[in-house]
Design a protein around this motif. Structure first.
Motif, PDB file in Angstrom:
ATOM      1  N   CYS A  25       0.856  -1.191   0.000  1.00 33.17           N
ATOM      2  CA  CYS A  25       0.000   0.000   0.000  1.00 33.17           C
ATOM      3  C   CYS A  25       0.889   1.236   0.000  1.00 33.17           C
ATOM      4  O   CYS A  25       1.808   1.351   0.816  1.00 33.17           O
ATOM      5  CB  CYS A  25      -0.926   0.013   1.215  1.00 33.17           C
ATOM      6  SG  CYS A  25      -2.046   1.437   1.201  1.00 33.17           S
ATOM      7  N   HIS A  26       0.601   2.157  -0.919  1.00 31.47           N
ATOM      8  CA  HIS A  26       1.382   3.380  -1.073  1.00 31.47           C
ATOM      9  C   HIS A  26       0.640   4.603  -0.539  1.00 31.47           C
ATOM     10  O   HIS A  26       1.077   5.731  -0.774  1.00 31.47           O
ATOM     11  CB  HIS A  26       1.707   3.598  -2.555  1.00 31.47           C
ATOM     12  CG  HIS A  26       2.404   2.445  -3.179  1.00 31.47           C
ATOM     13  ND1 HIS A  26       3.775   2.320  -3.193  1.00 31.47           N
ATOM     14  CD2 HIS A  26       1.928   1.330  -3.794  1.00 31.47           C
ATOM     15  CE1 HIS A  26       4.111   1.190  -3.808  1.00 31.47           C
ATOM     16  NE2 HIS A  26       2.996   0.576  -4.173  1.00 31.47           N
ATOM     17  N   ALA A  36       8.234   4.503   5.731  1.00 27.78           N
ATOM     18  CA  ALA A  36       8.789   3.984   4.486  1.00 27.78           C
ATOM     19  C   ALA A  36       7.889   4.438   3.327  1.00 27.78           C
ATOM     20  O   ALA A  36       6.767   4.888   3.559  1.00 27.78           O
ATOM     21  CB  ALA A  36       8.858   2.453   4.547  1.00 27.78           C
ATOM     22  N   PRO A  37       8.344   4.309   2.073  1.00 30.75           N
ATOM     23  CA  PRO A  37       7.527   4.776   0.954  1.00 30.75           C
ATOM     24  C   PRO A  37       6.289   3.925   0.669  1.00 30.75           C
ATOM     25  O   PRO A  37       5.437   4.328  -0.109  1.00 30.75           O
ATOM     26  CB  PRO A  37       8.489   4.764  -0.235  1.00 30.75           C
ATOM     27  CG  PRO A  37       9.564   3.821   0.156  1.00 30.75           C
ATOM     28  CD  PRO A  37       9.664   3.871   1.647  1.00 30.75           C
ATOM     29  N   PHE A  38       6.180   2.758   1.280  1.00 37.67           N
ATOM     30  CA  PHE A  38       4.989   1.922   1.157  1.00 37.67           C
ATOM     31  C   PHE A  38       4.986   0.920   2.299  1.00 37.67           C
ATOM     32  O   PHE A  38       5.988   0.718   2.974  1.00 37.67           O
ATOM     33  CB  PHE A  38       4.919   1.197  -0.198  1.00 37.67           C
ATOM     34  CG  PHE A  38       6.110   0.337  -0.512  1.00 37.67           C
ATOM     35  CD1 PHE A  38       6.179  -0.971  -0.076  1.00 37.67           C
ATOM     36  CD2 PHE A  38       7.169   0.845  -1.260  1.00 37.67           C
ATOM     37  CE1 PHE A  38       7.287  -1.770  -0.362  1.00 37.67           C
ATOM     38  CE2 PHE A  38       8.267   0.059  -1.556  1.00 37.67           C
ATOM     39  CZ  PHE A  38       8.330  -1.245  -1.110  1.00 37.67           C
ATOM     40  N   SER A  39       3.835   0.302   2.513  1.00 31.06           N
ATOM     41  CA  SER A  39       3.738  -0.747   3.533  1.00 31.06           C
ATOM     42  C   SER A  39       3.526  -2.094   2.858  1.00 31.06           C
ATOM     43  O   SER A  39       2.952  -2.163   1.773  1.00 31.06           O
ATOM     44  CB  SER A  39       2.585  -0.463   4.501  1.00 31.06           C
ATOM     45  OG  SER A  39       1.343  -0.501   3.825  1.00 31.06           O
ATOM     46  N   ALA A  40       4.014  -3.137   3.489  1.00 29.56           N
ATOM     47  CA  ALA A  40       3.772  -4.514   3.048  1.00 29.56           C
ATOM     48  C   ALA A  40       2.852  -5.131   4.095  1.00 29.56           C
ATOM     49  O   ALA A  40       3.152  -5.117   5.296  1.00 29.56           O
ATOM     50  CB  ALA A  40       5.076  -5.288   2.937  1.00 29.56           C
ATOM     51  N   ASN A  41       1.724  -5.680   3.637  1.00 29.36           N
ATOM     52  CA  ASN A  41       0.650  -6.082   4.540  1.00 29.36           C
ATOM     53  C   ASN A  41       0.144  -7.478   4.210  1.00 29.36           C
ATOM     54  O   ASN A  41      -0.047  -7.813   3.052  1.00 29.36           O
ATOM     55  CB  ASN A  41      -0.515  -5.100   4.385  1.00 29.36           C
ATOM     56  CG  ASN A  41      -0.041  -3.670   4.379  1.00 29.36           C
ATOM     57  OD1 ASN A  41       0.430  -3.172   5.379  1.00 29.36           O
ATOM     58  ND2 ASN A  41      -0.132  -3.013   3.235  1.00 29.36           N
ATOM     59  N   PRO A 106       3.891 -10.094  -2.350  1.00 26.46           N
ATOM     60  CA  PRO A 106       2.581  -9.471  -2.591  1.00 26.46           C
ATOM     61  C   PRO A 106       2.062  -9.799  -3.985  1.00 26.46           C
ATOM     62  O   PRO A 106       2.823  -9.964  -4.927  1.00 26.46           O
ATOM     63  CB  PRO A 106       2.872  -7.972  -2.453  1.00 26.46           C
ATOM     64  CG  PRO A 106       4.324  -7.844  -2.739  1.00 26.46           C
ATOM     65  CD  PRO A 106       4.966  -9.121  -2.265  1.00 26.46           C
ATOM     66  N   SER A 107       0.734  -9.878  -4.083  1.00 30.35           N
ATOM     67  CA  SER A 107       0.093 -10.092  -5.377  1.00 30.35           C
ATOM     68  C   SER A 107      -0.625  -8.833  -5.856  1.00 30.35           C
ATOM     69  O   SER A 107      -1.147  -8.797  -6.959  1.00 30.35           O
ATOM     70  CB  SER A 107      -0.911 -11.243  -5.278  1.00 30.35           C
ATOM     71  OG  SER A 107      -1.898 -10.942  -4.308  1.00 30.35           O
ATOM     72  N   LEU A 108      -0.622  -7.791  -5.015  1.00 33.06           N
ATOM     73  CA  LEU A 108      -1.392  -6.588  -5.289  1.00 33.06           C
ATOM     74  C   LEU A 108      -0.641  -5.375  -4.762  1.00 33.06           C
ATOM     75  O   LEU A 108      -0.014  -5.442  -3.703  1.00 33.06           O
ATOM     76  CB  LEU A 108      -2.756  -6.719  -4.596  1.00 33.06           C
ATOM     77  CG  LEU A 108      -3.721  -5.557  -4.614  1.00 33.06           C
ATOM     78  CD1 LEU A 108      -4.169  -5.234  -6.034  1.00 33.06           C
ATOM     79  CD2 LEU A 108      -4.928  -5.872  -3.739  1.00 33.06           C
ATOM     80  N   SER A 109      -0.721  -4.261  -5.478  1.00 36.63           N
ATOM     81  CA  SER A 109      -0.155  -2.981  -5.063  1.00 36.63           C
ATOM     82  C   SER A 109      -1.249  -1.930  -5.213  1.00 36.63           C
ATOM     83  O   SER A 109      -1.790  -1.749  -6.310  1.00 36.63           O
ATOM     84  CB  SER A 109       1.050  -2.642  -5.939  1.00 36.63           C
ATOM     85  OG  SER A 109       1.568  -1.363  -5.624  1.00 36.63           O
ATOM     86  N   THR A 124       4.148  -8.450 -12.653  1.00 36.15           N
ATOM     87  CA  THR A 124       3.246  -9.603 -12.569  1.00 36.15           C
ATOM     88  C   THR A 124       2.173  -9.411 -11.506  1.00 36.15           C
ATOM     89  O   THR A 124       1.177 -10.123 -11.513  1.00 36.15           O
ATOM     90  CB  THR A 124       4.016 -10.910 -12.288  1.00 36.15           C
ATOM     91  OG1 THR A 124       4.675 -10.802 -11.029  1.00 36.15           O
ATOM     92  CG2 THR A 124       5.022 -11.202 -13.394  1.00 36.15           C
ATOM     93  N   MET A 125       2.361  -8.465 -10.580  1.00 35.20           N
ATOM     94  CA  MET A 125       1.326  -8.232  -9.569  1.00 35.20           C
ATOM     95  C   MET A 125       0.268  -7.288 -10.129  1.00 35.20           C
ATOM     96  O   MET A 125       0.508  -6.550 -11.078  1.00 35.20           O
ATOM     97  CB  MET A 125       1.928  -7.717  -8.264  1.00 35.20           C
ATOM     98  CG  MET A 125       2.357  -6.272  -8.264  1.00 35.20           C
ATOM     99  SD  MET A 125       2.878  -5.659  -6.637  1.00 35.20           S
ATOM    100  CE  MET A 125       4.344  -6.589  -6.360  1.00 35.20           C
ATOM    101  N   GLU A 126      -0.906  -7.309  -9.504  1.00 35.53           N
ATOM    102  CA  GLU A 126      -1.991  -6.406  -9.893  1.00 35.53           C
ATOM    103  C   GLU A 126      -1.679  -5.013  -9.355  1.00 35.53           C
ATOM    104  O   GLU A 126      -1.237  -4.870  -8.216  1.00 35.53           O
ATOM    105  CB  GLU A 126      -3.320  -6.915  -9.326  1.00 35.53           C
ATOM    106  CG  GLU A 126      -4.508  -6.079  -9.708  1.00 35.53           C
ATOM    107  CD  GLU A 126      -5.814  -6.563  -9.091  1.00 35.53           C
ATOM    108  OE1 GLU A 126      -6.782  -5.789  -9.135  1.00 35.53           O
ATOM    109  OE2 GLU A 126      -5.867  -7.691  -8.580  1.00 35.53           O
ATOM    110  N   HIS A 127      -1.925  -3.986 -10.160  1.00 38.05           N
ATOM    111  CA  HIS A 127      -1.638  -2.603  -9.772  1.00 38.05           C
ATOM    112  C   HIS A 127      -2.935  -1.800  -9.796  1.00 38.05           C
ATOM    113  O   HIS A 127      -3.737  -1.941 -10.714  1.00 38.05           O
ATOM    114  CB  HIS A 127      -0.632  -1.976 -10.738  1.00 38.05           C
ATOM    115  CG  HIS A 127       0.689  -2.667 -10.737  1.00 38.05           C
ATOM    116  ND1 HIS A 127       1.731  -2.260  -9.935  1.00 38.05           N
ATOM    117  CD2 HIS A 127       1.139  -3.748 -11.407  1.00 38.05           C
ATOM    118  CE1 HIS A 127       2.768  -3.056 -10.122  1.00 38.05           C
ATOM    119  NE2 HIS A 127       2.437  -3.971 -11.012  1.00 38.05           N
ATOM    120  N   ALA A 128      -3.113  -0.949  -8.766  1.00 33.57           N
ATOM    121  CA  ALA A 128      -4.311  -0.117  -8.695  1.00 33.57           C
ATOM    122  C   ALA A 128      -3.936   1.282  -8.210  1.00 33.57           C
ATOM    123  O   ALA A 128      -3.115   1.417  -7.305  1.00 33.57           O
ATOM    124  CB  ALA A 128      -5.340  -0.734  -7.747  1.00 33.57           C
TER     125      ALA A 128
END
Length: 134
Positions: A25-26, A36-41, A106-109, A124-128
């Motif tokens: 998540c950005h 940090a510039p994004f979180s890993a969840n 992660p599979s999603l951003s 390869t991950m989904e981007h939104a």
């Protein structure tokens, strides 16, 4: 399955199932939460998580206008998990709290509208740009 815990080890989560989703998540709130510039969840079914140790709750309002309850260790300050009003059956856990380099990728951003321009991610991950529509 590894436990998630705060920096001092006082707040710990154990799991009976693997995560249902791992995502980056950005959003600006996550950038501030993590420093940090994004979180890993990692997101788990709430009924498969056991929480032990003390925690302090901080409630913030998300961009959706719904509340997000953040739980952090009162001793070391590490935010370990959260519960979002928008997803009451899930508990979010900071991937860094596992301290496991082999954790599922992660599979999603999401919220890439506020992604730092120098951050590059696997295509390869989904981007939104915000939350995904599905």
């Amino acid at each position: 399955m590894a436990d998630a815990r705060c920096a001092c080890g006082a707040l710990r989560l154990t799991f009976r199932e693997p995560p249902q989703l791992t995502a980056l998540c950005h959003c600006l709130a996550c950038q501030r939460r993590t420093g940090a510039p994004f979180s890993a969840n990692a997101f788990y079914a709430i009924d498969c998580v056991e929480i032990s140790g003390p925690s302090t709750e901080f409630v913030r309002t998300a961009e959706s206008e719904r509340s997000v309850r953040m739980y952090f260790c009162p001793t070391c300050g590490s935010t370990v998990f959260w519960k979002a009003e928008a997803a009451p059956f899930w508990i979010g856990v900071a991937v860094g709290a596992f301290a496991d380099p082999a954790f599922a990728p992660p599979s999603l951003s999401v919220f890439e509208q506020s992604k730092h321009g120098w951050v590059t991610l696997d295509e390869t991950m989904e981007h939104a740009q915000g939350l995904p529509s599905s």
